[in-house]
Design a protein around this motif. Structure first.
Motif, PDB file in Angstrom:
ATOM      1  N   LEU A  44      -0.303  -4.423 -10.160  1.00 39.84           N
ATOM      2  CA  LEU A  44       1.020  -5.013 -10.002  1.00 39.84           C
ATOM      3  C   LEU A  44       1.409  -4.828  -8.545  1.00 39.84           C
ATOM      4  O   LEU A  44       1.376  -3.699  -8.036  1.00 39.84           O
ATOM      5  N   ILE A  45       1.733  -5.934  -7.861  1.00 39.14           N
ATOM      6  CA  ILE A  45       2.032  -5.878  -6.436  1.00 39.14           C
ATOM      7  C   ILE A  45       3.358  -6.573  -6.140  1.00 39.14           C
ATOM      8  O   ILE A  45       3.734  -7.523  -6.827  1.00 39.14           O
ATOM      9  N   PRO A  46       4.045  -6.120  -5.090  1.00 34.75           N
ATOM     10  CA  PRO A  46       5.182  -6.902  -4.622  1.00 34.75           C
ATOM     11  C   PRO A  46       4.643  -8.099  -3.850  1.00 34.75           C
ATOM     12  O   PRO A  46       3.593  -8.012  -3.203  1.00 34.75           O
ATOM     13  N   LYS A  47       5.343  -9.218  -3.905  1.00 35.38           N
ATOM     14  CA  LYS A  47       4.887 -10.389  -3.160  1.00 35.38           C
ATOM     15  C   LYS A  47       5.123 -10.236  -1.658  1.00 35.38           C
ATOM     16  O   LYS A  47       4.379 -10.784  -0.861  1.00 35.38           O
ATOM     17  N   VAL A  48       6.131  -9.466  -1.296  1.00 36.90           N
ATOM     18  CA  VAL A  48       6.387  -9.196   0.119  1.00 36.90           C
ATOM     19  C   VAL A  48       5.431  -8.095   0.570  1.00 36.90           C
ATOM     20  O   VAL A  48       5.289  -7.071  -0.102  1.00 36.90           O
ATOM     21  N   HIS A  49       4.783  -8.296   1.689  1.00 36.64           N
ATOM     22  CA  HIS A  49       3.789  -7.333   2.170  1.00 36.64           C
ATOM     23  C   HIS A  49       4.432  -6.037   2.648  1.00 36.64           C
ATOM     24  O   HIS A  49       5.359  -6.034   3.441  1.00 36.64           O
ATOM     25  N   VAL A  50       3.912  -4.948   2.133  1.00 38.43           N
ATOM     26  CA  VAL A  50       4.169  -3.600   2.649  1.00 38.43           C
ATOM     27  C   VAL A  50       2.849  -2.863   2.486  1.00 38.43           C
ATOM     28  O   VAL A  50       2.186  -2.987   1.461  1.00 38.43           O
ATOM     29  N   ASP A  51       2.403  -2.170   3.533  1.00 33.02           N
ATOM     30  CA  ASP A  51       1.072  -1.563   3.527  1.00 33.02           C
ATOM     31  C   ASP A  51       0.844  -0.576   2.383  1.00 33.02           C
ATOM     32  O   ASP A  51      -0.188  -0.620   1.727  1.00 33.02           O
ATOM     33  N   SER A  52       1.782   0.344   2.182  1.00 29.73           N
ATOM     34  CA  SER A  52       1.558   1.393   1.189  1.00 29.73           C
ATOM     35  C   SER A  52       2.885   1.986   0.738  1.00 29.73           C
ATOM     36  O   SER A  52       3.941   1.693   1.327  1.00 29.73           O
ATOM     37  N   LEU A  53       2.827   2.843  -0.252  1.00 30.56           N
ATOM     38  CA  LEU A  53       4.029   3.520  -0.719  1.00 30.56           C
ATOM     39  C   LEU A  53       4.646   4.352   0.405  1.00 30.56           C
ATOM     40  O   LEU A  53       5.865   4.459   0.503  1.00 30.56           O
TER      41      LEU A  53
END
Length: 118
Positions: A44-53
Motif C-alpha cells: 500500500l503506497i501513497p500516490k504522492v512521492h515520499v522516500d521513506s517513513l
C-alpha cells in the motif's frame, strides 16, 4: 534518495508500469508484491512521492492514517480473516529496497510464509 521521475512506484501510479491492483483511490494505491513472502502479500503506497517513513512529517499524517485504517479492510477482503502483518521497511538498515514509502501487508496460514515469524 529518489525522485518521482525515476521512482518505480511512481511509474506504477502513473500507469507506466503494470501492477496487479488490490485497491486505488485519489491518495493511495495497493497492489500485489511481485516477490510475495506470504500467501497474501500486497503493498500500500501513497500516490504522492515520499522516500521513506523517516521523511514523513505532519503533511503526510492524513494519508498515513488513511493507509493504516484501510489495511484491515483490504486484508480481510484478501482472505486474512485470522490475522495479518504490516511492515514498513525504512532506510538501508531497515531493509528498504524501493525508496517510495510503502506498507507491506502479509497474511495467510503461518506455515506457508517464506519469512520466519517470531
Amino acid at each position: 534518495m529518489n525522485s518521482p521521475h525515476n521512482c518505480l512506484f511512481c511509474r506504477i501510479v502513473a500507469g507506466q508500469l503494470p501492477s496487479r491492483k488490490v485497491y486505488e483511490d485519489d491518495e493511495m494505491l495497493a497492489f500485489h508484491d511481485i516477490h510475495p513472502k506470504a500467501p497474501v502479500h500486497f503493498l500500500l503506497i501513497p500516490k504522492v512521492h515520499v522516500d521513506s517513513l523517516a521523511d514523513c512529517g505532519p503533511g503526510e499524517g492524513a494519508v498515513l492514517a488513511k493507509m493504516m485504517l484501510k489495511v484491515p479492510e483490504l486484508a480481510r477482503a484478501a482472505g486474512c480473516g485470522n490475522g495479518f502483518r504490516t511492515v514498513i521497511n525504512t532506510g538501508p538498515d531497515g531493509g528498504q529496497e524501493v525508496y517510495h514509502l510503502h506498507l507491506h501487508v502479509l497474511g495467510g496460514p503461518r506455515g506457508q510464509w517464506k519469512v520466519p515469524l517470531p
